[in-house]
Write an enzyme that holds these catalytic residues in place. Structure first.
Site, PDB file in Angstrom:
ATOM      1  N   LYS A 114       0.823  -1.218   0.000  1.00  0.00           N
ATOM      2  CA  LYS A 114       0.000   0.000   0.000  1.00  0.00           C
ATOM      3  C   LYS A 114       0.850   1.258   0.000  1.00  0.00           C
ATOM      4  CE  LYS A 114      -4.319  -1.815   1.500  1.00  0.00           C
ATOM      5  NZ  LYS A 114      -5.433  -1.861   2.413  1.00  0.00           N
ATOM      6  N   LYS A 197      -9.149 -13.790  -8.781  1.00  0.00           N
ATOM      7  CA  LYS A 197     -10.097 -13.943  -7.694  1.00  0.00           C
ATOM      8  C   LYS A 197     -11.301 -13.020  -7.888  1.00  0.00           C
ATOM      9  CE  LYS A 197      -9.597 -13.340  -2.857  1.00  0.00           C
ATOM     10  NZ  LYS A 197      -8.770 -12.958  -1.720  1.00  0.00           N
ATOM     11  N   LYS A 200     -14.187  -7.112  -5.466  1.00  0.00           N
ATOM     12  CA  LYS A 200     -14.829  -5.829  -5.724  1.00  0.00           C
ATOM     13  C   LYS A 200     -13.884  -4.863  -6.427  1.00  0.00           C
ATOM     14  CE  LYS A 200     -18.300  -4.864  -3.102  1.00  0.00           C
ATOM     15  NZ  LYS A 200     -19.738  -4.820  -3.390  1.00  0.00           N
TER      16      LYS A 200
END
Ligand code: TRP
Length: 334
Positions: A114, A197, A200
């Site tokens: 991140k 996978k 969202k």
């Protein structure tokens, strides 16, 4: 004999859960309620690391709770609560931060990924301390097992290290938890890109089955799922990732095994098979969607469920925290 204790957490998702969340995690949470003393929390504090809009966060948190209940998480058989309502999570997190090395935290892959993505000046410190809050979530409840996906393995390792470190410095206080890595068989892939996978964060929503989506929309998505040019309904991840994914979904929701399903559709084409998958998915999700909407319609009832959960959770958490404070030399109130 007392049941082993499990604790797990799920972030409040934006809008609906998708089928991958359910088959990958929640379905096993539901099963574990019977055999284990289960604590499940919606980790709304962790969600703050991505700076959500306040209104969205509130809505997403309640929608997540409603979906968990509709999918079979039963407050009579487990303790379901919101992380932010049990203040001990933050209190123990600070103790964990004072036990974790800076270098050790810097090596966590989630932080590295991140911070690399947005840069050191933009990444918030909460992303850095995320694992210590997660360790607190687990250790407060003296959990024996922590059901999580493969991607959480490193966080569990850190939690175990911190628990062992605390125990050796201050005397045995924490149960050292085991990761209970969820079965890979339940891994669901994107309908349009069956090698990634279901998530969202995919570029397009067309490969995603959402629990709260309409039956029409989910049917359409399944009927347009990517398959190969063959005709045989056969489980073969390398050659037939699309069909294999549909077989996994069908088998998980119908309770029939993959090989039974292969026999059932022997000689039939992909069209018939996809219609059958769509029907199973839609029929499975229909009552879940209705129940979720019903629960969301009654906020007083939802908040009462959460209050009971918070009280049950806090009774355990406050006991652990008091012991921790005592052991590290903080002075308790008179
Ligand atoms: N980090 C976990 C995830 O992203 C969520 C989480 C927070 C969690 N606290 C937890 C999972 C405690 C298990 C136990 O999936």
């Amino acid at each position: 004999m007392t049941k082993p204790r499990v604790l797990s957490g799920i972030q409040p998702t934006n809008g609906s859960f998708q089928l991958g969340n359910y088959l990958g995690a929640v379905k096993q949470w539901v099963e574990l309620q019977q055999s284990h003393d289960a604590f499940y929390c919606v980790v709304d504090l962790h969600a703050l690391t991505s700076s959500p809009d306040p209104k969205e966060l509130r809505k997403n948190t309640l929608t997540s709770v409603a979906q968990l209940l509709a999918l079979g998480i039963d407050p009579e058989h487990c303790t379901l609560f919101l992380q932010s309502q049990v203040y001990e999570h933050n209190q123990l997190a600070w103790v964990m931060e004072c036990l974790t090395g800076f270098g050790e935290a810097s090596r966590m892959t989630q932080f590295k990924d991140k911070s690399q993505k947005v840069g050191n000046d933009r990444v918030v410190v909460g992303v850095f301390t995320y694992p210590m809050l997660m360790a607190a979530d687990i250790l407060l409840y003296q959990a024996d097992q922590v059901p999580v996906g493969e991607d959480q393995r490193q966080h569990i390792e850190l939690t175990r290290d911190l628990a062992a470190r605390f125990n050796s410095q201050y005397g045995k206080t924490f149960t050292i938890p085991e990761g209970y890595i969820l079965k890979a068989g339940a891994k669901i892939y994107d309908l349009q890109d069956p090698t990634s996978k279901m998530s969202k964060s995919a570029e397009s929503m067309s490969g995603l089955i959402e629990i709260l989506d309409t039956p029409e929309s989910n049917t359409k998505k399944i009927k347009s799922a990517v398959t190969d040019t063959g005709r045989e309904v056969r489980f073969d991840v390398a050659e037939k990732p699309g069909i294999s994914n549909l077989l996994t979904i069908y088998s998980a929701l119908s309770g029939k095994s993959i090989s039974e399903t292969e026999i059932e559709f022997d000689g039939k084409g992909y069209g018939d098979f996809k219609s059958a998958v769509a029907e199973v998915v839609v029929e499975y999700l229909r009552p879940v969607r209705l129940r979720t909407l019903e629960l969301l319609d009654d906020p007083t009832h939802l908040s009462a469920i959460l209050e009971t959960g918070a009280q049950k959770a806090q009774a355990v958490a406050s006991k652990t925290l008091a012991e921790v404070y005592e052991r590290i030399g903080l002075i308790s109130r008179a």
